[in-house]
Each structure stands twice: as C-alpha cells, then as structure tokens.
Motif scaffolding. Structure first.
Motif, mmCIF file in Angstrom:
data_model
loop_
_atom_site.group_PDB
_atom_site.id
_atom_site.type_symbol
_atom_site.label_atom_id
_atom_site.label_comp_id
_atom_site.label_asym_id
_atom_site.label_seq_id
_atom_site.Cartn_x
_atom_site.Cartn_y
_atom_site.Cartn_z
ATOM 1 N N ASP A 35 0.816 -1.223 0.000
ATOM 2 C CA ASP A 35 0.000 0.000 0.000
ATOM 3 C C ASP A 35 0.846 1.268 0.000
ATOM 4 O O ASP A 35 0.496 2.269 0.632
ATOM 5 C CB ASP A 35 -0.948 0.010 1.206
ATOM 6 C CG ASP A 35 -2.018 -1.068 1.099
ATOM 7 O OD1 ASP A 35 -2.311 -1.480 -0.031
ATOM 8 O OD2 ASP A 35 -2.540 -1.493 2.137
ATOM 9 N N GLY A 36 1.966 1.228 -0.699
ATOM 10 C CA GLY A 36 2.801 2.412 -0.847
ATOM 11 C C GLY A 36 3.732 2.681 0.310
ATOM 12 O O GLY A 36 4.430 3.706 0.312
ATOM 13 N N ALA A 37 3.790 1.807 1.296
ATOM 14 C CA ALA A 37 4.633 2.027 2.471
ATOM 15 C C ALA A 37 6.095 1.731 2.171
ATOM 16 O O ALA A 37 6.429 0.842 1.386
ATOM 17 C CB ALA A 37 4.162 1.150 3.630
ATOM 18 N N GLU A 38 6.973 2.502 2.817
ATOM 19 C CA GLU A 38 8.398 2.178 2.830
ATOM 20 C C GLU A 38 8.642 1.177 3.958
ATOM 21 O O GLU A 38 7.960 1.203 4.993
ATOM 22 C CB GLU A 38 9.231 3.434 3.063
ATOM 23 C CG GLU A 38 9.100 4.479 1.970
ATOM 24 C CD GLU A 38 9.780 4.055 0.688
ATOM 25 O OE1 GLU A 38 10.749 3.281 0.762
ATOM 26 O OE2 GLU A 38 9.339 4.505 -0.393
ATOM 27 N N ARG A 136 -4.819 12.137 0.482
ATOM 28 C CA ARG A 136 -5.801 11.080 0.241
ATOM 29 C C ARG A 136 -5.975 10.258 1.512
ATOM 30 O O ARG A 136 -5.078 10.157 2.345
ATOM 31 C CB ARG A 136 -5.374 10.172 -0.911
ATOM 32 C CG ARG A 136 -4.097 9.381 -0.675
ATOM 33 C CD ARG A 136 -3.788 8.495 -1.879
ATOM 34 N NE ARG A 136 -2.487 7.866 -1.766
ATOM 35 C CZ ARG A 136 -2.249 6.739 -1.101
ATOM 36 N NH1 ARG A 136 -3.254 6.114 -0.505
ATOM 37 N NH2 ARG A 136 -1.039 6.213 -1.033
ATOM 38 N N HIS A 137 -7.169 9.687 1.635
ATOM 39 C CA HIS A 137 -7.460 8.803 2.764
ATOM 40 C C HIS A 137 -7.025 7.381 2.408
ATOM 41 O O HIS A 137 -7.252 6.912 1.291
ATOM 42 C CB HIS A 137 -8.952 8.833 3.092
ATOM 43 C CG HIS A 137 -9.404 10.115 3.709
ATOM 44 N ND1 HIS A 137 -9.342 10.361 5.052
ATOM 45 C CD2 HIS A 137 -9.907 11.249 3.133
ATOM 46 C CE1 HIS A 137 -9.799 11.562 5.307
ATOM 47 N NE2 HIS A 137 -10.151 12.136 4.160
ATOM 48 N N GLN A 138 -6.406 6.733 3.351
ATOM 49 C CA GLN A 138 -5.934 5.368 3.134
ATOM 50 C C GLN A 138 -6.313 4.499 4.329
ATOM 51 O O GLN A 138 -6.156 4.916 5.482
ATOM 52 C CB GLN A 138 -4.411 5.348 2.940
ATOM 53 C CG GLN A 138 -3.828 3.954 2.736
ATOM 54 C CD GLN A 138 -2.381 4.001 2.278
ATOM 55 O OE1 GLN A 138 -1.954 4.959 1.630
ATOM 56 N NE2 GLN A 138 -1.617 2.980 2.601
ATOM 57 N N THR A 139 -6.817 3.316 4.049
ATOM 58 C CA THR A 139 -7.119 2.356 5.114
ATOM 59 C C THR A 139 -5.931 1.420 5.268
ATOM 60 O O THR A 139 -5.571 0.697 4.329
ATOM 61 C CB THR A 139 -8.375 1.533 4.784
ATOM 62 O OG1 THR A 139 -9.486 2.414 4.632
ATOM 63 C CG2 THR A 139 -8.677 0.545 5.898
ATOM 64 N N TRP A 140 -5.325 1.462 6.448
ATOM 65 C CA TRP A 140 -4.193 0.576 6.728
ATOM 66 C C TRP A 140 -4.709 -0.626 7.519
ATOM 67 O O TRP A 140 -5.381 -0.476 8.532
ATOM 68 C CB TRP A 140 -3.113 1.300 7.533
ATOM 69 C CG TRP A 140 -1.908 0.427 7.735
ATOM 70 C CD1 TRP A 140 -1.607 -0.345 8.805
ATOM 71 C CD2 TRP A 140 -0.855 0.210 6.787
ATOM 72 N NE1 TRP A 140 -0.438 -1.031 8.627
ATOM 73 C CE2 TRP A 140 0.058 -0.713 7.375
ATOM 74 C CE3 TRP A 140 -0.588 0.699 5.502
ATOM 75 C CZ2 TRP A 140 1.204 -1.138 6.728
ATOM 76 C CZ3 TRP A 140 0.567 0.267 4.856
ATOM 77 C CH2 TRP A 140 1.441 -0.629 5.471
ATOM 78 N N HIS A 141 -4.400 -1.811 7.028
ATOM 79 C CA HIS A 141 -4.887 -3.036 7.659
ATOM 80 C C HIS A 141 -3.779 -3.682 8.483
ATOM 81 O O HIS A 141 -2.721 -4.023 7.953
ATOM 82 C CB HIS A 141 -5.384 -4.012 6.600
ATOM 83 C CG HIS A 141 -5.886 -5.308 7.173
ATOM 84 N ND1 HIS A 141 -6.968 -5.373 8.026
ATOM 85 C CD2 HIS A 141 -5.448 -6.598 7.024
ATOM 86 C CE1 HIS A 141 -7.182 -6.637 8.375
ATOM 87 N NE2 HIS A 141 -6.268 -7.393 7.791
ATOM 88 N N PHE A 142 -4.034 -3.807 9.784
ATOM 89 C CA PHE A 142 -3.148 -4.570 10.659
ATOM 90 C C PHE A 142 -3.643 -6.016 10.635
ATOM 91 O O PHE A 142 -4.755 -6.298 11.098
ATOM 92 C CB PHE A 142 -3.194 -4.026 12.090
ATOM 93 C CG PHE A 142 -2.688 -2.621 12.226
ATOM 94 C CD1 PHE A 142 -1.363 -2.373 12.547
ATOM 95 C CD2 PHE A 142 -3.538 -1.533 12.029
ATOM 96 C CE1 PHE A 142 -0.891 -1.069 12.679
ATOM 97 C CE2 PHE A 142 -3.076 -0.239 12.151
ATOM 98 C CZ PHE A 142 -1.747 -0.001 12.476
ATOM 99 N N PRO A 143 -2.859 -6.947 10.095
ATOM 100 C CA PRO A 143 -3.367 -8.309 9.918
ATOM 101 C C PRO A 143 -3.579 -9.024 11.241
ATOM 102 O O PRO A 143 -2.901 -8.748 12.237
ATOM 103 C CB PRO A 143 -2.267 -8.988 9.103
ATOM 104 C CG PRO A 143 -1.026 -8.231 9.452
ATOM 105 C CD PRO A 143 -1.467 -6.807 9.647
ATOM 106 N N SER A 144 -4.547 -9.922 11.246
ATOM 107 C CA SER A 144 -4.719 -10.793 12.407
ATOM 108 C C SER A 144 -3.548 -11.767 12.454
ATOM 109 O O SER A 144 -2.813 -11.945 11.472
ATOM 110 C CB SER A 144 -6.028 -11.572 12.301
ATOM 111 O OG SER A 144 -5.940 -12.540 11.265
#
Length: 208
Positions: A35-38, A136-144
């Motif tokens: 998602d575009g993260a470094e 922009r708004h971005q939803t970051w998902h922390f995985p289970s």
C-alpha cells in the motif's frame, strides 16, 4: 507476549527508532507491494546461533529468531519527505513454529502497542501529490495473527524474503558496496546443514 514494542528488547530506543546493535538489516530483490509504504527489515538471532544456509529454498532459522519489518507512510502533517512509522511486524520462531505479531505505532512515534489477535483497520490521511489537494485517505490493515500465517505458510516455507534469490544483491556498508550475501557470511550468519550421522549438532555463529 510484550504489550509494547519497547519491551521486546529489539530496540535500544523506540522513540529514536534505534534498534539493538545485534539486529542485522537486510534488503530483498523483489519486495511485496504494501500500500505504498516504505519498509525496513532486520534479523535478530538468539545468542551466538546461526542460520542453516540453503541455496534452493528459504533458510532454516533457530528457535528464538525474530524477523522485524517496519512500515512507514508519508502521513499528512509530517514534513515531506519524512515518513511516519505505522506498524512493526514481528515473525518469531517458537518451539519449531513461526508466529506473527503486529505493533501499532502511536502518533508521537515514541512506542508501538501490540495489536489484538483479530487485527484491525485504521484510517490514515497521507500526502499524495497525484491527488487533488495533495492528500488522500488510506485504510491501513493490521493483519490478524491468523492472516500473518496465511502468507508465511508451510507451503511458502514461512520466511518469504530470506533466500539466496531474494538477498543476492549489492548493499552499501560503511560507504562501500559489497554483495549482501558476502556481508552475511562475514558476520558469521550461516552454517551448513549438519551431516545425517552427526547427531544434528548445530554449529554456532562463533565456530562457523
């Protein structure tokens, strides 16, 4: 399991993003899109133990090993090109099995808290020069924890980025360029697989 990243022993200072000097940074040839993260990646090994080197598949790590990956985004309000740490994921080997844990960084960037086993989503406003208004708004998902092991599965040999194919690249060390695998070798990171009749005794990093 430690509730705060600062309690894991992996950092000398989470507020300064200063890791323990025993951690080994590494890079990969084909990083996954996140998602575009470094991302920053590190290896932590227990004591003087080493990794079983294999050329055809991912390497075999001893119990107590921890693989560390930190994700950062250009969060709105920060000063570009500075990045804000969002998440640090740990992949830990315990009693012969791998387990994944996620930590969510606080807004002050001083520490990160263990995410619940079910995971969660977080809405983040990030800088984006390609959009109107530059945000922009971005939803970051922390995985289970279960989701972690869907990717890091037995079929995928658990440790996705640590193989000859992924780590065979040049890196800069103290201003000089050298092959990353040679750097690992000089650190004593590897041992060869034990012969079948030697009782499975593992060489230590000190003796490899």
């Amino acid at each position: 399991f430690p509730r705060l990243l600062s309690q894991t022993g992996l950092f000398e200072s989470t507020a300064d993003n200063k890791l323990h000097p025993g951690l080994i940074p590494y890079s990969v040839n084909s990083p996954l899109w996140s998602d575009g993260a470094e991302k920053e990646r590190f290896i932590a090994l227990p004591g003087a133990q080493s990794v079983e080197f294999q050329t055809s598949k991912c390497w075999n790590f001893p119990d107590g090993s921890v693989l560390v990956k930190t994700f950062a985004l250009p969060v709105a309000g920060s000063n570009p090109p500075n990045l804000t740490r969002i998440e640090t994921r740990l992949l830990t080997r315990q009693q012969g099995e791998w387990h994944g844990y996620s930590y969510e960084w606080n807004e002050e960037q001083t520490d990160a808290e263990l995410v619940a086993a079910a995971g969660r989503d977080r809405e983040i406003l990030v800088n984006a020069s390609s959009t109107e208004g530059g945000l922009r708004h971005q939803t970051w998902h922390f995985p289970s924890r279960a989701e972690c092991m869907v990717c890091h599965s037995r079929a995928q040999e658990y440790v996705l980025g640590l193989s000859v194919q992924q780590t065979n690249l040049d890196i800069a060390i103290d201003g000089k360029t050298m092959p990353q695998l040679e750097y690992f070798r000089q650190l004593g990171l590897f041992h060869q697989a034990s012969p079948p009749n030697d009782g499975g005794t593992e060489k230590s990093r000190e003796s490899s």
